[in-house]
Design a protein around this motif. Structure first.
Motif, PDB file in Angstrom:
ATOM      1  N   ARG A 102      44.565  35.537 -53.981  1.00  0.00           N
ATOM      2  CA  ARG A 102      45.935  35.990 -53.749  1.00  0.00           C
ATOM      3  C   ARG A 102      46.570  36.596 -54.992  1.00  0.00           C
ATOM      4  NH1 ARG A 102      50.812  34.736 -54.894  1.00  0.00           N
ATOM      5  NH2 ARG A 102      50.232  32.891 -56.066  1.00  0.00           N
ATOM      6  N   ILE A 103      46.178  36.112 -56.158  1.00  0.00           N
ATOM      7  CA  ILE A 103      46.889  36.480 -57.381  1.00  0.00           C
ATOM      8  C   ILE A 103      46.779  37.960 -57.689  1.00  0.00           C
ATOM      9  CG2 ILE A 103      45.051  36.145 -59.080  1.00  0.00           C
ATOM     10  CD1 ILE A 103      48.654  34.826 -59.354  1.00  0.00           C
ATOM     11  N   MET A 104      45.785  38.647 -57.118  1.00  0.00           N
ATOM     12  CA  MET A 104      45.630  40.074 -57.429  1.00  0.00           C
ATOM     13  C   MET A 104      46.838  40.883 -56.990  1.00  0.00           C
ATOM     14  SD  MET A 104      42.943  41.553 -54.573  1.00  0.00           S
ATOM     15  CE  MET A 104      41.820  40.161 -54.530  1.00  0.00           C
ATOM     16  N   PHE A 105      47.610  40.387 -56.023  1.00  0.00           N
ATOM     17  CA  PHE A 105      48.779  41.105 -55.546  1.00  0.00           C
ATOM     18  C   PHE A 105      50.041  40.738 -56.329  1.00  0.00           C
ATOM     19  CE2 PHE A 105      45.822  40.429 -52.030  1.00  0.00           C
ATOM     20  CZ  PHE A 105      45.533  41.749 -51.724  1.00  0.00           C
ATOM     21  N   GLU A 106      49.976  39.694 -57.108  1.00  0.00           N
ATOM     22  CA  GLU A 106      51.148  39.220 -57.852  1.00  0.00           C
ATOM     23  C   GLU A 106      51.031  39.463 -59.348  1.00  0.00           C
ATOM     24  OE1 GLU A 106      53.484  34.995 -58.797  1.00  0.00           O
ATOM     25  OE2 GLU A 106      51.932  35.094 -57.262  1.00  0.00           O
ATOM     26  N   GLN A 107      49.822  39.367 -59.896  1.00  0.00           N
ATOM     27  CA  GLN A 107      49.663  39.396 -61.346  1.00  0.00           C
ATOM     28  C   GLN A 107      50.133  40.719 -61.934  1.00  0.00           C
ATOM     29  OE1 GLN A 107      44.897  40.113 -60.659  1.00  0.00           O
ATOM     30  NE2 GLN A 107      45.507  38.569 -62.102  1.00  0.00           N
ATOM     31  N   THR A 108      50.482  40.652 -63.201  1.00  0.00           N
ATOM     32  CA  THR A 108      50.973  41.846 -63.881  1.00  0.00           C
ATOM     33  C   THR A 108      49.872  42.897 -63.971  1.00  0.00           C
ATOM     34  OG1 THR A 108      50.359  41.032 -66.077  1.00  0.00           O
ATOM     35  CG2 THR A 108      52.559  40.448 -65.249  1.00  0.00           C
ATOM     36  N   MET A 109      50.275  44.137 -64.025  1.00  0.00           N
ATOM     37  CA  MET A 109      49.312  45.225 -64.073  1.00  0.00           C
ATOM     38  C   MET A 109      48.547  45.256 -65.387  1.00  0.00           C
ATOM     39  SD  MET A 109      51.343  48.302 -62.077  1.00  0.00           S
ATOM     40  CE  MET A 109      49.928  49.384 -62.071  1.00  0.00           C
ATOM     41  N   SER A 110      49.069  44.572 -66.404  1.00  0.00           N
ATOM     42  CA  SER A 110      48.374  44.549 -67.689  1.00  0.00           C
ATOM     43  C   SER A 110      47.343  43.431 -67.779  1.00  0.00           C
ATOM     44  CB  SER A 110      49.383  44.386 -68.833  1.00  0.00           C
ATOM     45  OG  SER A 110      50.109  43.172 -68.684  1.00  0.00           O
ATOM     46  N   SER A 111      47.284  42.553 -66.786  1.00  0.00           N
ATOM     47  CA  SER A 111      46.342  41.436 -66.824  1.00  0.00           C
ATOM     48  C   SER A 111      44.913  41.933 -66.619  1.00  0.00           C
ATOM     49  CB  SER A 111      46.685  40.410 -65.751  1.00  0.00           C
ATOM     50  OG  SER A 111      46.471  40.949 -64.464  1.00  0.00           O
ATOM     51  N   GLU A 112      43.962  41.189 -67.136  1.00  0.00           N
ATOM     52  CA  GLU A 112      42.564  41.579 -67.035  1.00  0.00           C
ATOM     53  C   GLU A 112      42.095  41.592 -65.589  1.00  0.00           C
ATOM     54  OE1 GLU A 112      38.798  42.820 -68.470  1.00  0.00           O
ATOM     55  OE2 GLU A 112      40.827  42.820 -69.303  1.00  0.00           O
ATOM     56  N   GLY A 113      42.560  40.619 -64.804  1.00  0.00           N
ATOM     57  CA  GLY A 113      42.163  40.578 -63.409  1.00  0.00           C
ATOM     58  C   GLY A 113      42.638  41.795 -62.643  1.00  0.00           C
ATOM     59  N   PHE A 114      43.880  42.201 -62.867  1.00  0.00           N
ATOM     60  CA  PHE A 114      44.407  43.386 -62.194  1.00  0.00           C
ATOM     61  C   PHE A 114      43.634  44.626 -62.626  1.00  0.00           C
ATOM     62  CE2 PHE A 114      47.226  46.757 -60.979  1.00  0.00           C
ATOM     63  CZ  PHE A 114      47.955  46.273 -59.906  1.00  0.00           C
ATOM     64  N   ARG A 115      43.337  44.712 -63.893  1.00  0.00           N
ATOM     65  CA  ARG A 115      42.637  45.879 -64.426  1.00  0.00           C
ATOM     66  C   ARG A 115      41.268  46.040 -63.779  1.00  0.00           C
ATOM     67  NH1 ARG A 115      39.171  47.659 -68.507  1.00  0.00           N
ATOM     68  NH2 ARG A 115      38.447  45.547 -68.920  1.00  0.00           N
ATOM     69  N   ARG A 116      40.584  44.929 -63.533  1.00  0.00           N
ATOM     70  CA  ARG A 116      39.240  44.997 -62.959  1.00  0.00           C
ATOM     71  C   ARG A 116      39.253  45.209 -61.448  1.00  0.00           C
ATOM     72  NH1 ARG A 116      35.798  40.126 -65.798  1.00  0.00           N
ATOM     73  NH2 ARG A 116      36.528  40.403 -67.949  1.00  0.00           N
ATOM     74  N   GLU A 117      40.326  44.814 -60.796  1.00  0.00           N
ATOM     75  CA  GLU A 117      40.378  44.890 -59.331  1.00  0.00           C
ATOM     76  C   GLU A 117      40.914  46.229 -58.832  1.00  0.00           C
ATOM     77  OE1 GLU A 117      39.806  43.481 -55.442  1.00  0.00           O
ATOM     78  OE2 GLU A 117      39.327  42.421 -57.296  1.00  0.00           O
ATOM     79  N   TRP A 118      41.971  46.708 -59.464  1.00  0.00           N
ATOM     80  CA  TRP A 118      42.695  47.837 -58.909  1.00  0.00           C
ATOM     81  C   TRP A 118      42.295  49.148 -59.562  1.00  0.00           C
ATOM     82  CZ3 TRP A 118      45.120  47.393 -54.483  1.00  0.00           C
ATOM     83  CH2 TRP A 118      45.471  46.109 -54.062  1.00  0.00           C
ATOM     84  N   VAL A 119      42.016  50.128 -58.741  1.00  0.00           N
ATOM     85  CA  VAL A 119      41.680  51.473 -59.214  1.00  0.00           C
ATOM     86  C   VAL A 119      42.939  52.331 -59.274  1.00  0.00           C
ATOM     87  CG1 VAL A 119      40.279  53.534 -58.777  1.00  0.00           C
ATOM     88  CG2 VAL A 119      39.377  51.270 -58.188  1.00  0.00           C
ATOM     89  N   TRP A 120      43.823  52.154 -58.297  1.00  0.00           N
ATOM     90  CA  TRP A 120      45.046  52.975 -58.219  1.00  0.00           C
ATOM     91  C   TRP A 120      46.165  52.123 -57.639  1.00  0.00           C
ATOM     92  CZ3 TRP A 120      45.720  57.839 -54.573  1.00  0.00           C
ATOM     93  CH2 TRP A 120      46.850  58.555 -54.973  1.00  0.00           C
ATOM     94  N   ALA A 121      47.216  51.923 -58.417  1.00  0.00           N
ATOM     95  CA  ALA A 121      48.378  51.164 -57.961  1.00  0.00           C
ATOM     96  C   ALA A 121      49.588  51.631 -58.751  1.00  0.00           C
ATOM     97  CB  ALA A 121      48.165  49.663 -58.151  1.00  0.00           C
TER      98      ALA A 121
END
Length: 591
Positions: free
Chosen positions: A297-316
């Motif tokens: 779930r955290i991928m939709f909440e975490q900050t865009m600068s977090s490592e998890g977001f960086r690895r998951e999201w290509v375009w947001a």
């Protein structure tokens, strides 16, 4: 072209504020507007033009989600929805419906055309260095192609305009711009997009690839290689589509060999669950201990600068209260502080509930627990709030997941989720499957590449890989010999675990009599389970229905949604009849 003035020193600080717009589209000239003679003088002005284009583009976020989800089977209307939304859901859109008007897309496209024209002039006048021109021109050009792809998906036959028009209403003049069929439009987009020289992200350190207030701006801009993959996938050139998707999948395979090297867009495990986004339980497979505060779930909440977001999201793209336009998703989805217009359909809820989790193994203290009959991604994509089903993916930065209360009623922040690594893997797998690599495709959305090509012994030299495939796009090395294996392997893709495995769901069973068709159906189903409400559903259904020449692939799903939503049987049957006749597109009504 006239644009609001943006001081170079504050360009990135104001970020996504929609400060740029063509005078051709606006009737009133603002006081702080500059003529084109005062604009396009430096690279900072070019950057301001790019930011202005994206400022206009984010105004399409609400329309993008509604067209791609409400027309399909996973999103439904609430009692608060107006007649326009109900028509969109039931495929009864009339000429008076604002969603029949393609003008909002063309407003951005004509802006893009004008900016592209002026970028060429700047290059010719040596106001932009060649590299500066190539990067910015490519970004705007590909965004324009993305918008045209959306128009084709929803309207079928559309005018293809590449001119910087003085009057936007010329778009609707068939004598100047005859409408192209969807298939011909795809050809034109491929021809144009492949002719653009630059296809990478903005280089690190350039004005448009920095971090501002926790937002890494490189995620805001379209990924050009993904779009090329999509265009070739729609066209049916599956090897070429796979090549472009694969190029993005290998984004992290550079530099230092670390977690990012093995996990960036590779759907690879990591020691930190907030990075790899597993579905997990704090006690075995006990459904009452599902981890809901982090992990998947955290991928939709975490900050865009977090490592998890960086690895998951290509375009947001973020919606922040400090920027305009205002976040549209609270209005759409939230019953608290919003209008609560759309909700998860009963069909979507049933899809998640009909899946089955993997059983947990017995330990010294806990017996084995059979797999529970539901997909936990459903619980993390939507939830009941005050007895009402609510799409949560867009609300985790607004509503506290534990209390169901706003974090701050005055701060309606969110993100527009456009593309992530699971989209990437599913579409690559769709291309691979149609290109005859069904086993590889199956592995990518089930238990990973290693799981699809298992080794009988610790010597994995001839297993856990597809290196003998003659096409480089389909060559994967996932060899993992374990700590005591001989020879010792830790190949680039050894951490790849597959989408369903990450979600703790049992593998998808394949009908051996039609493995390509069965796997393709499984891939489209998996996209709904994993990426539901993110704007992929209608395009997925349409693409496969067109490919198979099988309108029932869409018609039956929409019919079931409408039937389950309480719409009259006559209305549901009429929608099915219309879709079975391949009446898949919105009326093109220019206003």
């Amino acid at each position: 072209m006239k644009m609001f003035f943006i001081k170079p020193i504050t360009l990135m600080a104001i970020a996504m504020v929609s400060l740029a717009s063509c005078s051709k589209i606006l009737d009133v000239k603002p006081e702080d507007e500059l003529d084109e003679s005062d604009m396009y003088r430096t690279v900072y002005d070019a950057d301001a033009a790019v930011i202005g284009i994206y400022g206009k583009f984010v105004g399409l976020a609400e329309r993008y989600v509604l067209l791609n989800e409400l027309r399909a089977d996973m999103l439904d209307c609430t009692l608060n929805a107006d007649e326009n939304l109900r028509q969109l859901s039931s495929h009864t859109v009339t000429e008076g419906n604002p969603y029949a008007n393609p003008r909002p897309f063309y407003e951005v496209i004509i802006n893009c055309n004008d900016v592209l024209k002026h970028f060429k002039i700047m290059r010719d006048q040596n106001k932009l260095k060649d590299a500066e021109f190539q990067q910015r021109y490519a970004d705007v050009a590909f965004l324009c192609s993305f918008l045209y792809l959306q128009l084709g998906i929803h309207y079928g036959e559309v005018p293809y305009v590449t001119d910087a028009l003085e009057n936007i209403n010329d778009v609707n003049d068939a004598s100047k711009f005859p409408r192209l069929s969807f298939n011909t439009l795809i050809d034109s987009l491929i021809s144009f997009s492949t002719s653009v020289t630059y296809k990478d992200e903005y280089p690190t350190g350039t004005n448009l690839n920095v971090t501002v207030d926790g937002y890494p701006t490189n995620k805001w801009f379209i990924n050009k290689k993904v779009l090329l993959g999509d265009l070739y996938l729609w066209k049916g050139n599956y090897v070429e589509a796979a090549k472009w998707y694969r190029a993005v999948m290998e984004t992290g395979t550079v530099g230092t060999v670390n977690g990012s090297y093995y996990s960036m867009y590779k759907l690879g495990w990591d020691s930190n669950g907030d990075i790899d986004h597993y579905i997990t339980y704090s006690r075995g497979g006990d459904v009452s201990t599902l981890v809901t505060t982090s992990q998947w779930r955290i991928m939709f909440e975490q900050t865009m600068s977090s490592e998890g977001f960086r690895r998951e999201w290509v375009w947001a793209i973020p919606f922040d209260d400090n920027f305009k336009p205002e976040n549209p998703f609270v209005k759409l989805f939230s019953p608290i502080g919003g209008s609560y217009l759309v909700q998860p359909s009963q069909t979507a809820i049933d899809m998640w509930n009909n899946e089955q989790q993997k059983p947990s193994a017995a330990t010294n203290t806990v017996p084995a627990i059979p797999g529970a009959p539901y997909d936990a991604r459903g619980q993390l994509s939507w939830k009941f709030i005050n007895g009402q089903p609510v799409v949560m993916k867009y609300l985790y930065n607004y509503i506290n997941n534990s209390t169901n209360l706003p974090l701050n009623v005055l701060q309606k922040e969110s993100k527009w989720f456009l593309f992530r690594q699971t989209h990437l893997h599913l579409r690559f797998a769709e291309a691979a499957n149609r290109a005859g690599r069904s086993r590889l495709a199956w592995g990518l959305f089930n238990s990973g590449i290693g799981g699809a090509f298992p080794a009988p012994t610790s010597n994995v030299t001839e297993y856990q890989n597809t290196l003998k495939d003659p096409e480089p796009a389909f060559q994967f090395d996932a060899r993992n010999s374990g700590n005591s294996g001989v020879p010792y392997y830790r190949a680039d893709w050894y951490r790849n675990i597959g989408i369903r495995s990450r979600a703790n769901i049992v593998d998808y069973l394949v009908n051996s009599a039609d493995s390509i068709g069965s796997i393709e159906t499984g891939l489209i189903n998996e996209s709904a389970l994993e990426d539901g409400f993110e704007g992929t559903r209608w395009p997925d259904l349409l693409r496969v229905a067109m490919r198979r020449n099988d309108p029932s692939f869409i018609a039956d799903k929409v019919y079931n949604k409408l039937k389950n939503s309480g719409v009259s049987s006559g209305a549901a049957s009429e929608a099915r009849r219309k879709l079975m006749n391949k009446d898949w597109y919105l009326p093109f009504v220019w206003k």
